[in-house]
Design an enzyme around this catalytic site. Structure first.
Site, short mmCIF file in Angstrom:
data_model
loop_
_atom_site.label_atom_id
_atom_site.label_comp_id
_atom_site.label_asym_id
_atom_site.label_seq_id
_atom_site.Cartn_x
_atom_site.Cartn_y
_atom_site.Cartn_z
N ASP A 179 15.83 55.40 17.94
CA ASP A 179 16.76 55.23 16.81
C ASP A 179 16.76 53.78 16.36
O ASP A 179 15.97 52.96 16.84
CB ASP A 179 18.15 55.74 17.18
CG ASP A 179 18.69 55.06 18.42
OD1 ASP A 179 18.56 53.83 18.53
OD2 ASP A 179 19.23 55.77 19.30
N LYS A 185 20.60 57.26 12.97
CA LYS A 185 21.42 57.44 11.78
C LYS A 185 20.78 56.69 10.63
O LYS A 185 20.58 55.50 10.70
CB LYS A 185 22.82 56.92 12.04
CG LYS A 185 23.50 57.68 13.12
CD LYS A 185 24.93 57.23 13.31
CE LYS A 185 25.54 57.97 14.47
NZ LYS A 185 25.90 57.14 15.57
N MET A 190 30.11 47.31 18.40
CA MET A 190 30.40 48.11 17.19
C MET A 190 31.67 47.65 16.49
O MET A 190 32.42 48.46 15.95
CB MET A 190 30.51 49.61 17.55
CG MET A 190 29.20 50.19 18.04
SD MET A 190 29.31 51.90 18.58
CE MET A 190 29.80 51.70 20.28
N1 SAH Z 1 23.80 50.93 24.65
C1 SAH Z 1 23.87 49.70 23.90
C2 SAH Z 1 25.05 49.67 22.95
C3 SAH Z 1 25.01 50.75 21.89
S1 SAH Z 1 26.35 50.61 20.77
C4 SAH Z 1 23.90 48.51 24.85
O1 SAH Z 1 24.04 48.70 26.07
O2 SAH Z 1 23.75 47.38 24.39
C5 SAH Z 1 25.64 49.64 19.49
C6 SAH Z 1 26.28 48.26 19.45
O3 SAH Z 1 25.68 47.41 20.43
C7 SAH Z 1 26.09 47.52 18.15
O4 SAH Z 1 27.02 47.94 17.18
C8 SAH Z 1 26.34 46.10 18.59
O5 SAH Z 1 27.72 45.86 18.76
C9 SAH Z 1 25.71 46.08 19.95
N2 SAH Z 1 24.34 45.56 19.94
C10 SAH Z 1 23.25 46.17 20.42
N3 SAH Z 1 22.15 45.39 20.29
C11 SAH Z 1 22.58 44.24 19.69
C12 SAH Z 1 21.92 43.04 19.29
N4 SAH Z 1 20.61 42.85 19.48
N5 SAH Z 1 22.68 42.06 18.73
C13 SAH Z 1 24.00 42.23 18.54
N6 SAH Z 1 24.66 43.35 18.90
C14 SAH Z 1 23.96 44.34 19.47
#
Ligand code: SAH
Length: 281
Positions: A52, A74, A187
């Site tokens: 995704d 999405k 998020m």
């Molecule tokens: N499973 C993922 C999180 C999924 S929810 C994890 O463990 O990181 C998705 C959210 O993760 C985004 O809305 C943002 O808040 C954060 N996120 C993921 N990758 C990111 C990145 N490279 N930079 C900033 N925020 C990030």
């Protein structure tokens, strides 16, 4: 780079991905060098890869041509694949005897719905394994130069989701607004103004340092710092866009000294390191 260099002293390979097996693989926050050895091996053994938008282009570029890629993220408005449909697709692919890898940004079990996906696999008797990844809190904070639990400033770190439900954030505000704690909000982009306002309303000083990081660990990393009073406006002025991670707490101040990623020229300097933020004092 399309495979691991041969001269690296790597551990002996674990059992290869079996036909009909699904691997739920965390890819970390974007920099392909943050993939685990196991993640990379499994990605290269897969017949079918589900991915995704949170899986970075640099990581997708590591995949060989042999595997079929299926986008299940999405997309703008319409082509959203519902979670149930993704779960069913994985069951069907595994039943057809494919070796399936489901890539997840960050860690599959941290705000990643990984649990839901493997519950379905488990219910259908499909063999699966889970590969942890560097979650955004850890990876993004490291590349932004923000030590989440530096002991001079924080004794705990809370990870929360700012995903809006019915237009309001449904969070335990008194628990979030404790002093001596670092708060990391996933998020939270849309809810940033509300997040900052509620934290102040529940007792955190308006001058509490806060940062928002876009595309952390990637060449497009941008970091905007400020305080609970100023961050939302600064983020809007900087025209940041999701995915972003919000970090609140005194540890954010350390970035002034520790912003190594920008200093190494790997990302544009959002807020120059070493420039004190007048609103912080
Ligand atoms: N499973 C993922 C999180 C999924 S929810 C994890 O463990 O990181 C998705 C959210 O993760 C985004 O809305 C943002 O808040 C954060 N996120 C993921 N990758 C990111 C990145 N490279 N930079 C900033 N925020 C990030």
């Amino acid at each position: 780079m399309s495979s691991l260099p041969e001269d690296l002293p790597l551990p002996p390979p674990a059992a290869p991905l079996a036909a009909g097996e699904v691997a739920l693989v965390g890819t970390g926050p974007g920099d392909p060098e943050l993939l685990t050895v196991r993640a990379l091996r499994l990605m290269q053994q897969a017949d079918v890869i589900l991915y995704d938008n949170l899986v970075s282009p640099a990581i997708m570029a590591l995949l060989g041509d042999a595997a079929q890629r299926i986008y299940v993220g999405k997309e703008r408005s319409r082509h959203t694949m519902r979670q149930e449909a993704i779960n069913e697709l994985m069951v069907d692919l595994a039943r057809a005897g494919h070796r399936v890898v489901r890539l997840k940004g960050g860690d599959p079990f941290i705000f990643g719905r990984g649990g839901e996906e493997i519950e379905t696999l488990s219910a259908h008797g499909i063999r699966f394994q889970v590969v942890p990844g560097v979650t955004a809190a850890a990876g993004v904070a490291a590349y932004a130069g923000i030590p989440l639990t530096h002991r001079d400033y924080a004794h705990s770190c809370l990870l929360v989701t700012g995903h809006l439900r019915d237009g309001t954030m449904n969070l335990d505000w008194p628990a979030l607004a404790r002093p001596g704690q670092t708060l990391v909000c996933y998020m939270g982009f849309q809810g940033l103004p509300e997040l900052c306002a509620k934290l102040v309303e529940h007792g955190l000083p308006g001058a509490t340092p806060a940062a928002i990081v876009q595309q952390g660990t990637q060449p497009g990393q941008r970091v905007v710092t400020g305080t609970l009073e100023t961050l939302a406006q600064r983020a809007a002025q900087a025209r940041l866009a999701p995915p972003t991670l919000i970090i609140v707490g005194d540890v954010v101040r350390l970035r002034e000294k520790l912003a190594w990623f920008e200093q190494a020229g790997r990302a544009p300097a959002g807020a120059p390191a070493g420039t004190p933020d007048p609103a912080d004092s």
